[in-house]
Write a protein that holds these residues in place. Structure first.
Motif, PDB file in Angstrom:
ATOM      1  N   VAL A 155     -41.929  -5.988 -48.699  1.00  0.00           N
ATOM      2  CA  VAL A 155     -43.086  -6.814 -48.339  1.00  0.00           C
ATOM      3  C   VAL A 155     -43.183  -8.016 -49.267  1.00  0.00           C
ATOM      4  N   CYS A 156     -43.286  -9.200 -48.670  1.00  0.00           N
ATOM      5  CA  CYS A 156     -43.496 -10.447 -49.431  1.00  0.00           C
ATOM      6  C   CYS A 156     -44.905 -11.004 -49.229  1.00  0.00           C
ATOM      7  N   ILE A 170     -53.994  -5.482 -40.959  1.00  0.00           N
ATOM      8  CA  ILE A 170     -53.167  -6.118 -41.984  1.00  0.00           C
ATOM      9  C   ILE A 170     -51.800  -6.375 -41.378  1.00  0.00           C
ATOM     10  N   ASP A 171     -51.275  -7.575 -41.634  1.00  0.00           N
ATOM     11  CA  ASP A 171     -49.975  -7.987 -41.099  1.00  0.00           C
ATOM     12  C   ASP A 171     -49.044  -8.232 -42.278  1.00  0.00           C
ATOM     13  N   PHE A 172     -47.921  -7.518 -42.305  1.00  0.00           N
ATOM     14  CA  PHE A 172     -46.962  -7.632 -43.397  1.00  0.00           C
ATOM     15  C   PHE A 172     -45.835  -8.576 -43.003  1.00  0.00           C
ATOM     16  N   GLY A 173     -45.506  -9.513 -43.902  1.00  0.00           N
ATOM     17  CA  GLY A 173     -44.307 -10.335 -43.766  1.00  0.00           C
ATOM     18  C   GLY A 173     -43.280  -9.826 -44.763  1.00  0.00           C
ATOM     19  N   ALA A 174     -42.108  -9.408 -44.263  1.00  0.00           N
ATOM     20  CA  ALA A 174     -41.118  -8.751 -45.121  1.00  0.00           C
ATOM     21  C   ALA A 174     -39.752  -9.416 -44.989  1.00  0.00           C
ATOM     22  N   VAL A 175     -38.923  -9.225 -46.023  1.00  0.00           N
ATOM     23  CA  VAL A 175     -37.533  -9.662 -46.010  1.00  0.00           C
ATOM     24  C   VAL A 175     -36.665  -8.455 -46.346  1.00  0.00           C
ATOM     25  N   ARG A 176     -35.384  -8.570 -46.061  1.00  0.00           N
ATOM     26  CA  ARG A 176     -34.485  -7.472 -46.381  1.00  0.00           C
ATOM     27  C   ARG A 176     -34.468  -7.235 -47.888  1.00  0.00           C
TER      28      ARG A 176
END
Length: 340
Positions: A155-156, A170-176
């Motif tokens: 999670v970023c 809640i909305d999570f923006g994630a990267v690998r």
């Protein structure tokens, strides 16, 4: 001099009577302020109607009557509760205010959740759902990949809000996992770039590549810069020098990148930059006797029978014991090869 009253005029309307009436009637204000006020108006009318007085006398009498009435009137109550006039005024119904259109009630501020940034996406979802949040997720980078296997994403960014039914979200923006977070949600991932490692030792190059925090150790490998060379045992080429890197200097180093470092023994230089592209294979070191050993390794670079693995040459077939089939090599079967 004053003019005598006209014949038939009542005595109470004579000039002295008028004066006395004008000055005395306001005293009725001591009994009732409204009765005194009305009597004063009547007295002033008598003074000004058919009176032989001069105008100045009439004005003076009017002023005197008004002042006398004002002096005898009681002071108005401070709270206005016993004032009839006030009661009369308050009794008048005020106009009904025009109803203003009702405004939409503002939405409540978003809830303040815990900070889930830096957690694996699957763990962040589990914690948020336990806190009664409706959870959503998306790729925080611009590469367009779908999120698969949440345990491999980190999670970023997080954004909270409400649904129309009143559920907090809640909305999570994630990267690998392993990728650095973008500067803003949806921007490009700022991958580290391959540094300039030319002529650095393998020990130094390895430390600098792993310090990028993008390349797992098992994605980093050493190789030889020359096709006919080979690496010593691990730990014995720490001082070998870097000739090439893949990716090249300045290239992106991502979590999917396998980094290969081409090394050479310090006794050798590196291949010329333009010597590889059209050959399809690595450049070879000089090998004068063409026995597969580069000259710098070959103990006898002019003797094809003496190599690195056999520095004393091939087995001797002239020994008398060769026919015994012992360990001297007389029984080797190697026709039409350079070993016999």
């Amino acid at each position: 001099m004053s003019r005598p009253p006209a014949p038939g005029t009542p005595r109470w309307l004579s000039t002295p009577a008028r004066v006395g009436y004008v000055l005395a009637v306001p005293l009725l204000g001591l009994l009732n302020q409204y009765l005194g006020f009305l009597a004063m108006i009547a007295a002033i009318v008598l003074v000004w109607k058919d009176s032989p007085w001069q105008k100045a006398a009439k004005v003076a009498a009017t002023i005197a009557a008004t002042a006398l009435l004002g002096a005898v009137l009681p002071d108005p109550p401070e709270d206005g509760g016993s004032d009839p006039v006030a009661r009369t005024e308050t009794a008048i119904p005020s106009p009904t205010p025009t109803p203003t259109p009702s405004r939409e009630r503002p939405s409540p501020p978003p809830p303040a959740p815990a900070d889930y940034r830096g957690l694996p996406l699957d763990e962040a979802r589990e914690k948020a759902e336990a806190a009664s949040f409706g959870v959503d997720e998306h790729n925080a980078s611009d590469d367009g990949r779908s999120i698969m296997m949440r345990m491999n994403w980190t999670v970023c960014f997080q954004k909270t809000g409400w649904t129309s039914s009143g559920t907090k979200t809640i909305d999570f923006g994630a990267v690998r996992t392993g990728a650095p977070c973008p500067e803003t949600d949806g921007a490009a991932v700022p991958w580290p770039r391959m540094p300039d490692l030319a002529r650095k030792t393998w020990k130094t190059a390895r430390a600098r590549i792993l310090a990028l925090d993008a390349v797992p150790e098992h994605h980093l490998r050493a190789d030889t810069a020359y096709g006919n060379d080979w690496l010593p045992d691990e730990g014995e080429y720490e001082d070998w020098r870097v000739c090439t890197t893949d990716p090249a200097k300045g290239g992106d180093v991502t979590v999917d990148t396998w980094v290969t470092v081409g090394l050479t023994d310090p006794a050798n230089g590196c291949p010329e930059p333009d010597s590889e592209p059209d050959r399809g294979h690595a450049v070879d070191l000089p090998d004068r006797d063409d026995d597969g050993d580069p000259d710098y390794r070959d103990p006898y670079p002019d003797d094809p029978d003496r190599t690195t693995t056999m520095p004393n040459g091939l087995p001797d077939h002239s020994d008398d014991d060769s026919s015994d089939g012992d360990s001297h090599g007389g029984g080797w079967n190697c026709p039409r090869t350079r070993w016999c």
